[in-house]
Write a protein that holds these residues in place. Structure first.
Motif, PDB file in Angstrom:
ATOM      1  N   SER A   1      20.531  18.922  -0.658  1.00 25.37           N
ATOM      2  CA  SER A   1      21.193  17.980  -1.287  1.00 25.37           C
ATOM      3  C   SER A   1      20.553  16.556  -0.916  1.00 25.37           C
ATOM      4  CB  SER A   1      22.706  18.085  -0.469  1.00 25.37           C
ATOM      5  OG  SER A   1      22.301  17.811   0.816  1.00 25.37           O
TER       6      SER A   1
ATOM      7  N   PHE B   1      17.120  29.394  -5.522  1.00 28.08           N
ATOM      8  CA  PHE B   1      17.932  28.580  -4.817  1.00 28.08           C
ATOM      9  C   PHE B   1      19.569  29.450  -4.710  1.00 28.08           C
ATOM     10  CE2 PHE B   1      15.888  24.623  -6.694  1.00 28.08           C
ATOM     11  CZ  PHE B   1      15.363  24.394  -5.244  1.00 28.08           C
ATOM     12  N   ASN B   2      19.311  30.574  -4.742  1.00 27.45           N
ATOM     13  CA  ASN B   2      20.346  31.776  -4.260  1.00 27.45           C
ATOM     14  C   ASN B   2      21.916  31.273  -5.175  1.00 27.45           C
ATOM     15  OD1 ASN B   2      18.700  32.906  -2.511  1.00 27.45           O
ATOM     16  ND2 ASN B   2      19.410  31.376  -0.846  1.00 27.45           N
TER      17      ASN B   2
ATOM     18  N   SER C   1      22.966  28.671  -6.539  1.00 26.46           N
ATOM     19  CA  SER C   1      23.585  27.339  -6.366  1.00 26.46           C
ATOM     20  C   SER C   1      23.777  26.723  -7.780  1.00 26.46           C
ATOM     21  CB  SER C   1      22.374  26.425  -5.542  1.00 26.46           C
ATOM     22  OG  SER C   1      21.924  27.026  -4.315  1.00 26.46           O
TER      23      SER C   1
ATOM     24  N   LEU D   1      19.527  29.251 -10.483  1.00 29.62           N
ATOM     25  CA  LEU D   1      20.632  28.401 -10.569  1.00 29.62           C
ATOM     26  C   LEU D   1      21.688  29.210 -11.305  1.00 29.62           C
ATOM     27  CD1 LEU D   1      19.305  24.819 -11.890  1.00 29.62           C
ATOM     28  CD2 LEU D   1      19.761  25.484  -9.409  1.00 29.62           C
ATOM     29  N   ASN D   2      22.865  28.666 -10.776  1.00 29.26           N
ATOM     30  CA  ASN D   2      24.259  29.421 -11.359  1.00 29.26           C
ATOM     31  C   ASN D   2      25.197  28.191 -11.724  1.00 29.26           C
ATOM     32  OD1 ASN D   2      26.193  31.021 -12.154  1.00 29.26           O
ATOM     33  ND2 ASN D   2      26.538  32.131 -10.338  1.00 29.26           N
TER      34      ASN D   2
ATOM     35  N   PRO E   1      24.117  20.184  -8.537  1.00 25.55           N
ATOM     36  CA  PRO E   1      25.287  19.527  -7.911  1.00 25.55           C
ATOM     37  C   PRO E   1      25.652  18.133  -8.949  1.00 25.55           C
ATOM     38  CG  PRO E   1      23.216  19.130  -6.629  1.00 25.55           C
ATOM     39  CD  PRO E   1      22.948  20.013  -7.704  1.00 25.55           C
TER      40      PRO E   1
ATOM     41  N   GLU F   1      16.908  27.529   1.036  1.00 26.63           N
ATOM     42  CA  GLU F   1      18.025  28.253   0.678  1.00 26.63           C
ATOM     43  C   GLU F   1      19.013  27.112   0.099  1.00 26.63           C
ATOM     44  OE1 GLU F   1      19.437  30.263   4.218  1.00 26.63           O
ATOM     45  OE2 GLU F   1      17.708  31.210   4.678  1.00 26.63           O
ATOM     46  N   GLY F   2      19.106  27.470  -1.151  1.00 28.16           N
ATOM     47  CA  GLY F   2      19.968  26.544  -1.946  1.00 28.16           C
ATOM     48  C   GLY F   2      19.167  25.239  -2.301  1.00 28.16           C
ATOM     49  N   ILE F   3      19.608  24.385  -3.135  1.00 28.57           N
ATOM     50  CA  ILE F   3      19.215  23.297  -3.483  1.00 28.57           C
ATOM     51  C   ILE F   3      19.395  22.103  -2.349  1.00 28.57           C
ATOM     52  CG2 ILE F   3      19.324  21.097  -4.955  1.00 28.57           C
ATOM     53  CD1 ILE F   3      20.301  22.898  -7.102  1.00 28.57           C
TER      54      ILE F   3
END
Length: 359
Positions: free
Chosen positions: A205, A223-224, A226, A248-249, A229, A201-203
């Protein structure tokens, strides 16, 4: 037609037709490979690209590489660790468990030892072998473990001992049940990581805290929405980043323009937006760029300083305005072989580089 995905190839580097897929090629690690059996263009010498070794097939030279520090080991501890691994991961039901009930660890199916004299594990290569477990943390206590490939199994990982895996350079856990990477940032020497196709759930970190990484395979994943970063810029040794089809967004972070060692970037088929950051088109070692199928917009950068660029796919985005008059002007046409700008709102004459490409 779409570019051939990593592990596939065709003579043109693209899917031959909508009804015909590219041919399988495990050694092809880049999008758009036009050959198999050798590294896709460019060669390592041409653009200092990452090594082309297959995750599942380290060569004998890898095992006996003089750059690897071999830790003396009687084999007894390795045997105990492997027996725990066998028991906890349902070894009796593995697709192949040949010789695992014996005592010679170097004869176990999927195990490669440092050499014939030293009974110590160098590689565990057990992709798609019906493992079902949380892989015990003790696996990272194998003193000479260099490569761990567990793709395509119903497993999760326990990274609580990974700080002891001082020889571990390659970890591939794609297409598993891995839902968290807590603790992975403690790995001392990891250079290749593949976590594609996992229920994350998400990248995570943590991966951007592994300063030694130079090849990072994140896609496909969900990655919903995300963003990538800004901490990506902290991974200064990174040479290959594949996060295609990762959902990705957001914008491409400005820090990516500082990644002077980056050779291959694939962010195809995401939902990323905004103009490309300043300096991105001057990355000195960039050879492969695929940003197709996003929502990037603004003016098209010239990439006039990207002298090592070999393939660029910027198709199906929102770039607008004229094509820069100096677009790709510093490239050597003898080494540049692919460009796609279709699906944008660009105007002006076609880049001069196109007239100089090999027919």
């Amino acid at each position: 037609l779409v570019l051939c995905a990593p592990t596939t190839y065709s003579d043109s580097g693209r899917q031959p037709s909508s009804a015909e897929n590219c041919s399988a090629c495990p050694s092809a690690i880049y999008w758009g490979a036009t050959s198999c059996g050798t590294a896709p263009l460019p060669s390592i010498t041409d653009v200092n690209s990452p090594s082309n070794s297959d995750f599942n097939s380290p060569s004998n030279t890898d095992v006996n590489s003089p750059s690897n520090t071999i830790v003396p080991n009687s084999g007894e501890n390795d045997l105990d660790i492997l027996r725990t691994f066998f028991q906890e991961c349902g070894g009796e039901q593995w697709t192949n468990n040949q010789n695992w009930l014996g005592d010679d660890i170097c004869s176990f199916w999927g195990i490669r030892c440092v050499d014939s004299d030293q009974k110590s594990v160098h590689s565990i290569l057990m992709a798609s072998n019906n493992l079902k477990c949380t892989v015990p943390a003790s696996i990272f206590l194998l003193p000479n473990l260099d490569t761990l490939v567990l793709d395509g199994n119903d497993i999760e990982m326990d990274f609580t001992s990974i700080q002891h895996a001082k020889s571990l350079h390659t970890l591939s856990i794609a297409s598993t049940a891995t839902s968290a990477l807590d603790g992975i940032e403690q790995v001392p020497s990891l250079t290749k990581l593949n976590i594609g196709k996992n229920p994350l759930e998400g990248i995570p970190s943590q991966i951007f805290k592994i300063s030694t990484i130079n090849e990072l395979y994140l896609g496909p994943n969900s990655f919903n929405l995300s963003p990538l970063p800004d901490s990506i810029g902290d991974v200064t040794e990174l040479r290959l980043l594949d996060c295609s089809s990762c959902h990705l967004n957001g914008k491409l972070p400005a820090s990516i323009s500082t990644m002077k060692n980056l050779v291959s970037l694939n962010l195809e088929d995401n939902l990323m937006t905004g103009p490309l950051p300043e300096g991105f088109d001057a990355l000195p070692n960039l050879g492969f760029l695929n940003l197709a199928g996003n929502y990037f917009d603004g003016a098209l950068p010239s990439f006039r300083s990207s002298t090592k660029l070999r393939r660029a796919d910027l198709s199906n985005n929102g770039f607008i305005g004229p094509i820069p008059s100096d677009f790709l002007e510093s490239l050597n046409p003898a080494f540049f072989d692919y460009l796609d700008l279709s699906g944008n709102d660009l105007v002006g004459t076609a880049p001069g580089i196109l007239s100089r490409l090999p027919k």
